[in-house]
Design a protein around this motif. Structure first.
Motif, PDB file in Angstrom:
ATOM      1  N   PHE A  12       0.837  -1.191   0.000  1.00 49.20           N
ATOM      2  CA  PHE A  12       0.000   0.000   0.000  1.00 49.20           C
ATOM      3  C   PHE A  12       0.877   1.248   0.000  1.00 49.20           C
ATOM      4  O   PHE A  12       1.976   1.247   0.554  1.00 49.20           O
ATOM      5  CB  PHE A  12      -0.914   0.029   1.230  1.00 49.20           C
ATOM      6  CG  PHE A  12      -1.886  -1.111   1.312  1.00 49.20           C
ATOM      7  CD1 PHE A  12      -2.328  -1.766   0.174  1.00 49.20           C
ATOM      8  CD2 PHE A  12      -2.376  -1.531   2.537  1.00 49.20           C
ATOM      9  CE1 PHE A  12      -3.239  -2.804   0.246  1.00 49.20           C
ATOM     10  CE2 PHE A  12      -3.289  -2.571   2.635  1.00 49.20           C
ATOM     11  CZ  PHE A  12      -3.719  -3.212   1.476  1.00 49.20           C
ATOM     12  N   ALA A  13       0.363   2.299  -0.602  1.00 50.63           N
ATOM     13  CA  ALA A  13       1.112   3.549  -0.694  1.00 50.63           C
ATOM     14  C   ALA A  13       0.746   4.483   0.448  1.00 50.63           C
ATOM     15  O   ALA A  13      -0.440   4.703   0.721  1.00 50.63           O
ATOM     16  CB  ALA A  13       0.843   4.224  -2.035  1.00 50.63           C
ATOM     17  N   LYS A  14       1.762   5.030   1.099  1.00 57.13           N
ATOM     18  CA  LYS A  14       1.543   5.983   2.189  1.00 57.13           C
ATOM     19  C   LYS A  14       0.824   7.221   1.663  1.00 57.13           C
ATOM     20  O   LYS A  14       1.187   7.784   0.650  1.00 57.13           O
ATOM     21  CB  LYS A  14       2.894   6.385   2.793  1.00 57.13           C
ATOM     22  CG  LYS A  14       2.807   7.351   3.956  1.00 57.13           C
ATOM     23  CD  LYS A  14       4.175   7.619   4.555  1.00 57.13           C
ATOM     24  CE  LYS A  14       5.085   8.337   3.580  1.00 57.13           C
ATOM     25  NZ  LYS A  14       6.383   8.685   4.209  1.00 57.13           N
ATOM     26  N   GLY A  15      -0.252   7.615   2.343  1.00 57.87           N
ATOM     27  CA  GLY A  15      -1.011   8.790   1.939  1.00 57.87           C
ATOM     28  C   GLY A  15      -1.932   8.568   0.765  1.00 57.87           C
ATOM     29  O   GLY A  15      -2.612   9.492   0.321  1.00 57.87           O
ATOM     30  N   ASN A 139      -9.872  13.290  -4.971  1.00 63.68           N
ATOM     31  CA  ASN A 139      -9.474  14.495  -4.235  1.00 63.68           C
ATOM     32  C   ASN A 139      -8.589  14.154  -3.043  1.00 63.68           C
ATOM     33  O   ASN A 139      -7.718  14.950  -2.661  1.00 63.68           O
ATOM     34  CB  ASN A 139     -10.708  15.253  -3.746  1.00 63.68           C
ATOM     35  CG  ASN A 139     -11.438  15.975  -4.861  1.00 63.68           C
ATOM     36  OD1 ASN A 139     -10.928  16.109  -5.972  1.00 63.68           O
ATOM     37  ND2 ASN A 139     -12.647  16.440  -4.577  1.00 63.68           N
ATOM     38  N   LEU A 140      -8.811  12.987  -2.448  1.00 61.28           N
ATOM     39  CA  LEU A 140      -8.003  12.542  -1.315  1.00 61.28           C
ATOM     40  C   LEU A 140      -6.669  11.947  -1.749  1.00 61.28           C
ATOM     41  O   LEU A 140      -5.816  11.658  -0.902  1.00 61.28           O
ATOM     42  CB  LEU A 140      -8.777  11.492  -0.505  1.00 61.28           C
ATOM     43  CG  LEU A 140     -10.035  11.979   0.225  1.00 61.28           C
ATOM     44  CD1 LEU A 140     -10.807  10.782   0.788  1.00 61.28           C
ATOM     45  CD2 LEU A 140      -9.678  12.946   1.341  1.00 61.28           C
ATOM     46  N   GLY A 141      -6.504  11.730  -3.051  1.00 59.32           N
ATOM     47  CA  GLY A 141      -5.264  11.154  -3.559  1.00 59.32           C
ATOM     48  C   GLY A 141      -5.155   9.657  -3.357  1.00 59.32           C
ATOM     49  O   GLY A 141      -4.054   9.107  -3.265  1.00 59.32           O
ATOM     50  N   ILE A 142      -6.293   8.976  -3.314  1.00 57.01           N
ATOM     51  CA  ILE A 142      -6.311   7.536  -3.026  1.00 57.01           C
ATOM     52  C   ILE A 142      -6.011   6.720  -4.283  1.00 57.01           C
ATOM     53  O   ILE A 142      -6.582   6.952  -5.347  1.00 57.01           O
ATOM     54  CB  ILE A 142      -7.668   7.113  -2.443  1.00 57.01           C
ATOM     55  CG1 ILE A 142      -7.948   7.872  -1.135  1.00 57.01           C
ATOM     56  CG2 ILE A 142      -7.702   5.599  -2.221  1.00 57.01           C
ATOM     57  CD1 ILE A 142      -6.898   7.702  -0.063  1.00 57.01           C
ATOM     58  N   ARG A 143      -5.131   5.748  -4.156  1.00 55.70           N
ATOM     59  CA  ARG A 143      -4.842   4.777  -5.218  1.00 55.70           C
ATOM     60  C   ARG A 143      -5.205   3.364  -4.763  1.00 55.70           C
ATOM     61  O   ARG A 143      -5.722   2.571  -5.526  1.00 55.70           O
ATOM     62  CB  ARG A 143      -3.355   4.834  -5.590  1.00 55.70           C
ATOM     63  CG  ARG A 143      -2.982   3.914  -6.761  1.00 55.70           C
ATOM     64  CD  ARG A 143      -3.401   4.476  -8.082  1.00 55.70           C
ATOM     65  NE  ARG A 143      -3.300   3.525  -9.173  1.00 55.70           N
ATOM     66  CZ  ARG A 143      -2.167   3.152  -9.775  1.00 55.70           C
ATOM     67  NH1 ARG A 143      -1.015   3.657  -9.352  1.00 55.70           N
ATOM     68  NH2 ARG A 143      -2.182   2.314 -10.787  1.00 55.70           N
ATOM     69  N   ASN A 144      -4.927   3.047  -3.493  1.00 58.13           N
ATOM     70  CA  ASN A 144      -5.214   1.719  -2.956  1.00 58.13           C
ATOM     71  C   ASN A 144      -6.524   1.766  -2.169  1.00 58.13           C
ATOM     72  O   ASN A 144      -6.618   2.476  -1.169  1.00 58.13           O
ATOM     73  CB  ASN A 144      -4.098   1.250  -2.025  1.00 58.13           C
ATOM     74  CG  ASN A 144      -2.763   1.125  -2.732  1.00 58.13           C
ATOM     75  OD1 ASN A 144      -1.937   2.039  -2.644  1.00 58.13           O
ATOM     76  ND2 ASN A 144      -2.554   0.026  -3.413  1.00 58.13           N
ATOM     77  N   LEU A 145      -7.518   1.030  -2.636  1.00 60.42           N
ATOM     78  CA  LEU A 145      -8.832   1.021  -1.993  1.00 60.42           C
ATOM     79  C   LEU A 145      -9.072  -0.345  -1.369  1.00 60.42           C
ATOM     80  O   LEU A 145      -9.176  -1.354  -2.069  1.00 60.42           O
ATOM     81  CB  LEU A 145      -9.924   1.337  -3.011  1.00 60.42           C
ATOM     82  CG  LEU A 145     -11.359   1.413  -2.466  1.00 60.42           C
ATOM     83  CD1 LEU A 145     -11.483   2.525  -1.424  1.00 60.42           C
ATOM     84  CD2 LEU A 145     -12.352   1.626  -3.611  1.00 60.42           C
ATOM     85  N   VAL A 146      -9.172  -0.373  -0.049  1.00 59.20           N
ATOM     86  CA  VAL A 146      -9.390  -1.609   0.698  1.00 59.20           C
ATOM     87  C   VAL A 146     -10.872  -1.693   1.058  1.00 59.20           C
ATOM     88  O   VAL A 146     -11.407  -0.797   1.709  1.00 59.20           O
ATOM     89  CB  VAL A 146      -8.528  -1.648   1.971  1.00 59.20           C
ATOM     90  CG1 VAL A 146      -8.760  -2.952   2.733  1.00 59.20           C
ATOM     91  CG2 VAL A 146      -7.048  -1.477   1.616  1.00 59.20           C
ATOM     92  N   VAL A 204      -3.921  -7.325   6.042  1.00 56.01           N
ATOM     93  CA  VAL A 204      -4.187  -5.909   5.780  1.00 56.01           C
ATOM     94  C   VAL A 204      -3.814  -5.048   6.980  1.00 56.01           C
ATOM     95  O   VAL A 204      -3.199  -3.985   6.829  1.00 56.01           O
ATOM     96  CB  VAL A 204      -5.660  -5.706   5.383  1.00 56.01           C
ATOM     97  CG1 VAL A 204      -6.007  -4.222   5.328  1.00 56.01           C
ATOM     98  CG2 VAL A 204      -5.933  -6.354   4.030  1.00 56.01           C
ATOM     99  N   ALA A 205      -4.175  -5.491   8.180  1.00 59.33           N
ATOM    100  CA  ALA A 205      -3.813  -4.732   9.376  1.00 59.33           C
ATOM    101  C   ALA A 205      -2.303  -4.583   9.485  1.00 59.33           C
ATOM    102  O   ALA A 205      -1.790  -3.511   9.839  1.00 59.33           O
ATOM    103  CB  ALA A 205      -4.381  -5.411  10.621  1.00 59.33           C
ATOM    104  N   GLY A 206      -1.589  -5.640   9.139  1.00 62.00           N
ATOM    105  CA  GLY A 206      -0.130  -5.567   9.148  1.00 62.00           C
ATOM    106  C   GLY A 206       0.403  -4.550   8.154  1.00 62.00           C
ATOM    107  O   GLY A 206       1.369  -3.819   8.447  1.00 62.00           O
TER     108      GLY A 206
END
Length: 217
Positions: A12-15, A139-146, A204-206
């Motif tokens: 996952f990407a930070k931010g 707008n939030l800059g999201i790429r990884n959607l869980v 995912v939590a990890g």
């Protein structure tokens, strides 16, 4: 020229990572509230599964997300009007109508939004079809959607497929989702697995915790 493509299971990407809870509402999760399933008692598979597995896993995901800078969003089935005139044709025909004033239409306490977490009401199976979530996520800059929630073979399925079609790297947390039967749940995961990375809560939590360590470093 060869373009390097991402992997669905890449870190996952930070931010740029968000956790989305789909339709975790009291009316679906508490026995006796949904008039369409009045015959389902507390020991029905769906209620046992959500009570013993799905909700505890989502609580763990929320904790890890909130503590490590992961954006948290919620979507619920809810009309914009008390009489439901704004609902989709499908929801009118079914019929499905949860007015804004119905307290049972909100998430249970342990899954409720906190702070300024975003909650989007929808009147379709797919959150991308009846809300501005795509606009919000971009707008939030999201790429990884869980994604996690109910039902695995309906609203979760639509969210995964539509998210993938819109260019998100989608992860489905299998043990944080549920359907009325294990067969429906497992069949859905198999059917839409090509659109996402299917994994579990612990993994995912990890990864959320790893993002927090990145921030700390």
């Amino acid at each position: 020229m060869t373009t390097s493509l991402p992997r669905r299971d890449q870190p996952f990407a930070k931010g740029a990572t968000a956790l989305l809870l789909v339709d975790m509402q009291r009316i679906w999760l508490e026995p006796g509230l949904d008039p369409d399933h009045a015959d389902w008692g507390p020991d029905h598979y769906f209620f046992r599964q959500t009570r013993e597995v799905t909700i505890p896993n989502q609580v763990a995901l929320l904790k890890a997300a909130r503590e490590n800078g992961v954006e948290v969003l919620h979507t619920i089935i809810q009309s914009l009007t008390e009489d439901g005139r704004d609902r989709s044709l499908d929801h009118k025909m079914t019929p499905i109508h949860i007015p804004p004033s119905l307290k049972e239409g909100l998430p249970p306490t342990e899954l409720a939004p906190i702070g300024d977490e975003i909650m989007l009401p929808k009147t379709s199976s797919g959150v991308f079809n009846s809300t501005n979530i795509d606009y919000v996520l971009k707008n939030l800059g999201i790429r990884n959607l869980v994604v996690c929630g109910v039902l695995t073979d309906q609203c979760v399925d639509m969210t995964v497929r539509d998210g993938a079609d819109r260019g998100y790297l989608v992860t489905c947390v299998a043990d944080a989702c549920a359907a009325p039967t294990p067969e429906r749940h497992n069949g859905a995961l198999k059917a839409f697995g090509g659109y996402c990375w299917v994994t579990d809560t612990q993994t995912v939590a990890g990864r959320f915790e790893a993002l927090g360590r990145e921030v700390a470093a």
